[in-house]
Design a protein around this motif. Structure first.
Motif, PDB file in Angstrom:
ATOM      1  N   VAL A  92      83.232 -15.985 -67.978  1.00 28.51           N
ATOM      2  CA  VAL A  92      84.098 -14.985 -69.078  1.00 28.51           C
ATOM      3  C   VAL A  92      84.206 -13.673 -68.603  1.00 28.51           C
ATOM      4  O   VAL A  92      85.404 -13.214 -68.658  1.00 28.51           O
ATOM      5  N   ALA A  93      83.252 -12.974 -67.912  1.00 26.19           N
ATOM      6  CA  ALA A  93      83.460 -11.653 -67.591  1.00 26.19           C
ATOM      7  C   ALA A  93      84.496 -11.439 -66.371  1.00 26.19           C
ATOM      8  O   ALA A  93      85.469 -10.726 -66.382  1.00 26.19           O
ATOM      9  N   ALA A  94      84.362 -12.603 -65.387  1.00 28.46           N
ATOM     10  CA  ALA A  94      85.369 -12.606 -64.434  1.00 28.46           C
ATOM     11  C   ALA A  94      86.746 -12.799 -64.839  1.00 28.46           C
ATOM     12  O   ALA A  94      87.811 -12.128 -64.465  1.00 28.46           O
ATOM     13  N   PHE A  95      86.918 -13.740 -65.894  1.00 25.94           N
ATOM     14  CA  PHE A  95      88.397 -14.021 -66.297  1.00 25.94           C
ATOM     15  C   PHE A  95      89.086 -12.912 -67.133  1.00 25.94           C
ATOM     16  O   PHE A  95      90.063 -12.598 -66.886  1.00 25.94           O
ATOM     17  N   ARG A  96      88.098 -12.074 -67.958  1.00 24.44           N
ATOM     18  CA  ARG A  96      88.561 -10.859 -68.757  1.00 24.44           C
ATOM     19  C   ARG A  96      88.873  -9.730 -67.817  1.00 24.44           C
ATOM     20  O   ARG A  96      89.884  -9.119 -67.877  1.00 24.44           O
ATOM     21  N   ALA A  97      87.962  -9.708 -66.628  1.00 24.07           N
ATOM     22  CA  ALA A  97      88.477  -8.586 -65.598  1.00 24.07           C
ATOM     23  C   ALA A  97      89.716  -9.109 -64.974  1.00 24.07           C
ATOM     24  O   ALA A  97      90.774  -8.008 -64.631  1.00 24.07           O
ATOM     25  N   ARG A  98      90.014 -10.461 -64.762  1.00 21.42           N
ATOM     26  CA  ARG A  98      91.393 -10.748 -64.005  1.00 21.42           C
ATOM     27  C   ARG A  98      92.654 -10.437 -64.926  1.00 21.42           C
ATOM     28  O   ARG A  98      93.603  -9.974 -64.882  1.00 21.42           O
ATOM     29  N   ARG A  99      92.449 -10.597 -66.278  1.00 24.19           N
ATOM     30  CA  ARG A  99      93.335 -10.396 -67.153  1.00 24.19           C
ATOM     31  C   ARG A  99      93.543  -9.038 -67.511  1.00 24.19           C
ATOM     32  O   ARG A  99      94.904  -8.478 -67.786  1.00 24.19           O
ATOM     33  N   ARG A 100      92.525  -8.074 -67.100  1.00 20.56           N
ATOM     34  CA  ARG A 100      92.937  -6.539 -67.383  1.00 20.56           C
ATOM     35  C   ARG A 100      93.675  -6.007 -66.317  1.00 20.56           C
ATOM     36  O   ARG A 100      94.263  -4.927 -66.168  1.00 20.56           O
ATOM     37  N   THR A 101      93.534  -6.679 -64.953  1.00 18.04           N
ATOM     38  CA  THR A 101      94.139  -6.077 -63.752  1.00 18.04           C
ATOM     39  C   THR A 101      95.726  -6.470 -63.941  1.00 18.04           C
ATOM     40  O   THR A 101      96.049  -7.527 -64.022  1.00 18.04           O
ATOM     41  N   PRO A 102      96.341  -5.520 -63.893  1.00 14.66           N
ATOM     42  CA  PRO A 102      98.050  -5.555 -63.983  1.00 14.66           C
ATOM     43  C   PRO A 102      98.420  -6.425 -62.684  1.00 14.66           C
ATOM     44  O   PRO A 102      97.978  -6.031 -61.412  1.00 14.66           O
ATOM     45  N   ARG A 103      99.280  -7.063 -62.902  1.00 15.35           N
ATOM     46  CA  ARG A 103     100.166  -8.153 -61.752  1.00 15.35           C
ATOM     47  C   ARG A 103     101.198  -7.344 -61.412  1.00 15.35           C
ATOM     48  O   ARG A 103     101.906  -6.758 -62.008  1.00 15.35           O
ATOM     49  N   THR A 104     101.421  -7.428 -60.160  1.00 10.41           N
ATOM     50  CA  THR A 104     102.530  -6.865 -59.433  1.00 10.41           C
ATOM     51  C   THR A 104     103.697  -8.055 -59.573  1.00 10.41           C
ATOM     52  O   THR A 104     103.301  -8.936 -59.084  1.00 10.41           O
ATOM     53  N   PRO A 105     104.734  -7.623 -60.234  1.00 12.53           N
ATOM     54  CA  PRO A 105     105.987  -8.673 -60.350  1.00 12.53           C
ATOM     55  C   PRO A 105     106.183  -9.188 -58.693  1.00 12.53           C
ATOM     56  O   PRO A 105     106.265  -8.297 -58.005  1.00 12.53           O
ATOM     57  N   GLU A 106     106.823 -10.349 -58.862  1.00 12.23           N
ATOM     58  CA  GLU A 106     107.072 -10.860 -57.273  1.00 12.23           C
ATOM     59  C   GLU A 106     108.195 -10.105 -56.841  1.00 12.23           C
ATOM     60  O   GLU A 106     109.023 -10.119 -57.609  1.00 12.23           O
ATOM     61  N   GLY A 107     108.081  -9.909 -55.647  1.00  9.75           N
ATOM     62  CA  GLY A 107     109.324  -9.329 -54.847  1.00  9.75           C
ATOM     63  C   GLY A 107     109.261  -7.653 -55.034  1.00  9.75           C
ATOM     64  O   GLY A 107     110.226  -6.931 -54.435  1.00  9.75           O
ATOM     65  N   THR A 108     108.117  -7.140 -55.635  1.00  8.98           N
ATOM     66  CA  THR A 108     108.407  -5.601 -55.854  1.00  8.98           C
ATOM     67  C   THR A 108     107.196  -4.787 -55.129  1.00  8.98           C
ATOM     68  O   THR A 108     106.804  -3.926 -55.391  1.00  8.98           O
ATOM     69  N   GLY A 109     106.193  -5.891 -54.423  1.00 14.37           N
ATOM     70  CA  GLY A 109     104.999  -5.222 -53.872  1.00 14.37           C
ATOM     71  C   GLY A 109     104.852  -5.377 -52.529  1.00 14.37           C
ATOM     72  O   GLY A 109     104.497  -4.843 -51.596  1.00 14.37           O
TER      73      GLY A 109
END
Length: 185
Positions: free
Chosen positions: A168-185
């Protein structure tokens, strides 16, 4: 030899004892030790107050095995313990286990029989699987040990509660990490 059924009781008893004696939340009281013996199929009714301290010492000794990071270290410890502990293997046929091997004579005191049984069954587990099935819980802040006697052998946590909390902690940490939209990073 397969470490399942009757043999897994010795492995589970070692885990329970180490966790009772060496962890922050452990309970090494006479009553708790007696319950470990009962739950794991040892002759708990023979357990006396004078037997408690030898079991506590054994739990502290076995902690070194579960904390071993390398097979050589674990094997060295187990070999030293087998040399120190006099063993006299014999066959026994008492219910419910049927014919099986004991590593101390029936006349030996309960702590001696417990040490011999747990030592040999942990040794057999290492012979079959190396150290991949034993260790300290992978959950942050947990100091409990585990031994995996399942067929799959993928356990890394002492309990489902620790596994779930970590996932659960790992899942929540992944959800807090902002994702870079495809093609912008």
């Amino acid at each position: 030899m397969q470490i399942t059924g009757y043999k897994s009781q010795g492995v589970a008893a070692a885990v329970d004892l180490v966790n009772a004696v060496t962890t922050v939340e452990g309970d090494a009281s006479f009553a708790a030790l007696r319950e470990i013996l009962r739950v794991n199929g040892f002759f708990w009714h023979e357990f006396e107050e004078r037997d408690a301290e030898p079991l506590r010492r054994w739990g502290r000794t076995l902690r070194e095995f579960f904390d071993a990071a390398e097979l050589e270290t674990a094997v060295s410890l187990l070999n030293e313990l087998m040399l120190e502990l006099p063993m006299h293997p014999h066959l026994a046929d008492h219910d419910p286990h049927g014919l099986h091997l004991h590593f101390a004579p029936p006349t030996a005191r309960l702590p001696h029989r417990f040490r011999a049984s747990t030592l040999m069954q942990l040794s057999e587990l290492v012979v079959q699987h190396g150290l991949g099935r034993t260790g300290t819980c992978a959950a942050e802040g947990c100091d409990r040990v585990y031994a995996d006697t399942s067929r799959a052998g993928r356990r890394r946590f002492c309990s489902e509660a620790c596994a779930n909390r970590t996932n659960v902690a790992a899942f929540r940490a992944r959800r807090r990490t902002p994702r870079t939209p495809e093609g912008t990073g």
